[in-house]
Scaffold this active site. Structure first.
Site, PDB file in Angstrom:
ATOM      1  N   GLU A  32       0.827  -1.211   0.000  1.00  0.00           N
ATOM      2  CA  GLU A  32       0.000   0.000   0.000  1.00  0.00           C
ATOM      3  C   GLU A  32       0.865   1.266   0.000  1.00  0.00           C
ATOM      4  O   GLU A  32       0.573   2.223  -0.712  1.00  0.00           O
ATOM      5  CB  GLU A  32      -0.941   0.010   1.207  1.00  0.00           C
ATOM      6  N   GLU A  48       2.322   1.617  -3.439  1.00  0.00           N
ATOM      7  CA  GLU A  48       1.325   2.029  -4.427  1.00  0.00           C
ATOM      8  C   GLU A  48       0.973   3.508  -4.311  1.00  0.00           C
ATOM      9  O   GLU A  48       0.872   4.213  -5.303  1.00  0.00           O
ATOM     10  CB  GLU A  48       0.029   1.212  -4.242  1.00  0.00           C
ATOM     11  N   GLU A  49       0.788   3.957  -3.084  1.00  0.00           N
ATOM     12  CA  GLU A  49       0.299   5.323  -2.896  1.00  0.00           C
ATOM     13  C   GLU A  49       1.390   6.376  -3.027  1.00  0.00           C
ATOM     14  O   GLU A  49       1.108   7.507  -3.429  1.00  0.00           O
ATOM     15  CB  GLU A  49      -0.401   5.457  -1.532  1.00  0.00           C
TER      16      GLU A  49
END
Lengths: 339, 339
Positions: free
Chosen positions: A220, A223-224
């Site tokens: 996460e 990805e962010e």
């Protein structure tokens, strides 16, 4: 409740009278029994092996002679496999006429009942959705569904079923990533309840099905923000209910150590991302106002001061081949003990 | 992935030509638009408020005039409510003819598409299962199911959907309960993989939907052994995958303090239960042989020696009225820090 089925009495709702007529079919020995099914007397040839009731061979795709209200019909049975809990599993795969399916299902239930079977599972692929109605009419209910199939369940013995419950939780993570300048990695989201509020928050996200919590947190953050990280600890977690179609959420606050520092925000979901001085993050009214946010700030600060120890992931053998599972524990305390 | 939907372009797959004919219906102003739906030109009266596309009032149970291949039909629309992510939710409750439902669904999708809606949810109660097939034919898929309903999902914009995933985990507990004589509460189960093995194991069980982990642990111990307990800590947890219809399991090892001592075993699930000297429990070949069991023994022993600290539940405000949630954290370390 143990995660299995409770024992129920054998043949509690079916009465069987073996008629003693042996016939040979599909290389398996069968006997004709009269079975009381849903108030109707049915005669069905039931597979018997060397020991009574032991063989299911001839019920697998075998033609069964069923006497229903004095009318003789050849009814094919549904393919099934036994599960570990005294029940059977049917996986539908071929299109068939609705009435044919309904007959096969009725005859199959009669057999399973005569064999003392308990739970019945029917997995219906979405392309065979037209068959679901017939099963529901026989008393099946929805157990769970995934995009491409619906799992139906049925309980043969009398009394309440003891089939295991459907999945009840989603698992999410929040990532606390701090660099050596005591700046914390924060984002502003393009959607959701924080959209347009100007609030800088820790990266968060849902753990994918079959994904380890530690792997989900690293993914996460990557990805962010495009930041590479190493997983350190679960600092705390909480459980909230009724958060998603009646289901619960388990949210793990994770500490990760940054391995890279150049942020590239995810265009689709992230409005902005930055390394923010810790004091500025804490000073946000939103953080100060909410009990939970304040508690998490206290935990993260204690962690940074190296006075707090959470749960670290320790690899353990998994029942899946070539994989590791993770046991999360307080490894400082465990190493320090005299075990 | 953030737990919400990504923004997609408005009306990416529908082309609208406002024809400018205003009609008055159900006290809302409507305009007739031509909409290209699944390759077919459809004219539908679309609700417009003071600002274009703002009103959904006249689509709620309103009669819509749809021109389909030059044939004029009055098609009723499905009742729907907007969700927080630019989509709509339909809850079916009344029986209806399959063809009528299929027409209503087609017209409703045309409208939603023209309004730039994104995700569409249809909740089908089990008694209306006959309507599912029509929705699947329109492109709906199964999102999840519970015993009494099936949730169907559909994504209107082009590209991959960003609807949230179905619940992915079950949550289970194992209870470590020790009395002052250093005897541990253990059971033998009547079913499951330990049945008939003679292995004495800690009480275990699944946490119910909507139940706190700490409450679930107390309940399971009470159910299986009739022993009252007080929850102390989560000592460790692990996550295993593909444990149940492809779903994952989060297993929390919990320490509880006994408040009563007279065991009454649960007849349906428990073969036997006892207070067992800790050394006898540890000496079992099963415990010695398995990596995970041995690690848990080390943790429990360290806890008993008061050198190990796990996560204690601290009540926090819940979004549900009159309820508390629990934040699980290392409260010794937090109290000892200078925060």
């Amino acid at each position: 409740m143990i995660r299995c089925f409770s024992p129920h009495s054998f043949l509690s709702s079916a009465v069987i009278f073996p008629l003693g007529r042996n016939t040979l079919q599909s290389s398996a020995v069968c006997k004709v029994h009269s079975v009381l099914v849903f108030g109707i007397w049915v005669r069905a040839r039931i597979a018997v092996g060397a020991s009574s009731m032991a063989g299911l061979v001839c019920s697998k795709s075998g033609m069964e002679q069923v006497l229903l209200e004095n009318e003789v019909q050849q009814v094919k049975l549904l393919d099934s496999v036994n599960d570990d809990f005294g029940g059977v599993i049917v996986e539908l795969s071929e299109a068939m006429d609705l009435k044919v399916f309904a007959s096969m299902l009725k005859a199959s239930i009669a057999l399973w009942r005569s064999q003392g079977k308990r739970g019945v599972w029917i997995k219906v692929p979405i392309q065979l959705v037209n068959l679901v109605e017939a099963a529901v009419k026989e008393g099946f209910w929805f157990h769970h569904a995934e995009p491409k199939y619906l799992m139906l369940a049925f309980w043969i013995p009398e009394g309440s079923h003891t089939l295991p419950a459907n999945a009840s939780h989603r698992v999410s993570i929040g990532a606390f990533v701090m660099n050596k300048k005591r700046e914390v990695l924060v984002v502003q989201e393009k959607c959701g309840i924080f959209r347009g509020t100007g609030i800088w928050k820790l990266p968060t996200g849902a753990v994918d099905e079959g994904e380890d919590i530690c792997a989900g947190a690293i993914r996460e953050v990557k990805e962010e923000t495009a930041i590479d990280t190493e997983f350190v600890e679960v600092l705390a977690f909480w459980q909230s209910h009724k958060s998603f179609f009646g289901k619960s959420d388990l949210f793990f606050v994770c500490m990760l150590r940054p391995l890279s520092f150049d942020i590239q925000k995810q265009e689709s979901e992230i409005e902005d991302a930055q390394w923010m001085p810790w004091d500025d993050y804490v000073a946000q009214p939103f953080v100060q106002k909410h009990e939970l946010s304040k508690q998490l700030v206290d935990i993260c600060k204690a962690k940074e001061d190296e006075t707090y120890f959470g749960f670290s992931p320790v690899p353990i053998a998994s029942k899946l081949p070539d994989q590791k599972s993770f046991l999360y524990l307080n490894d400082r305390d465990l190493e320090g003990s005299e075990v």
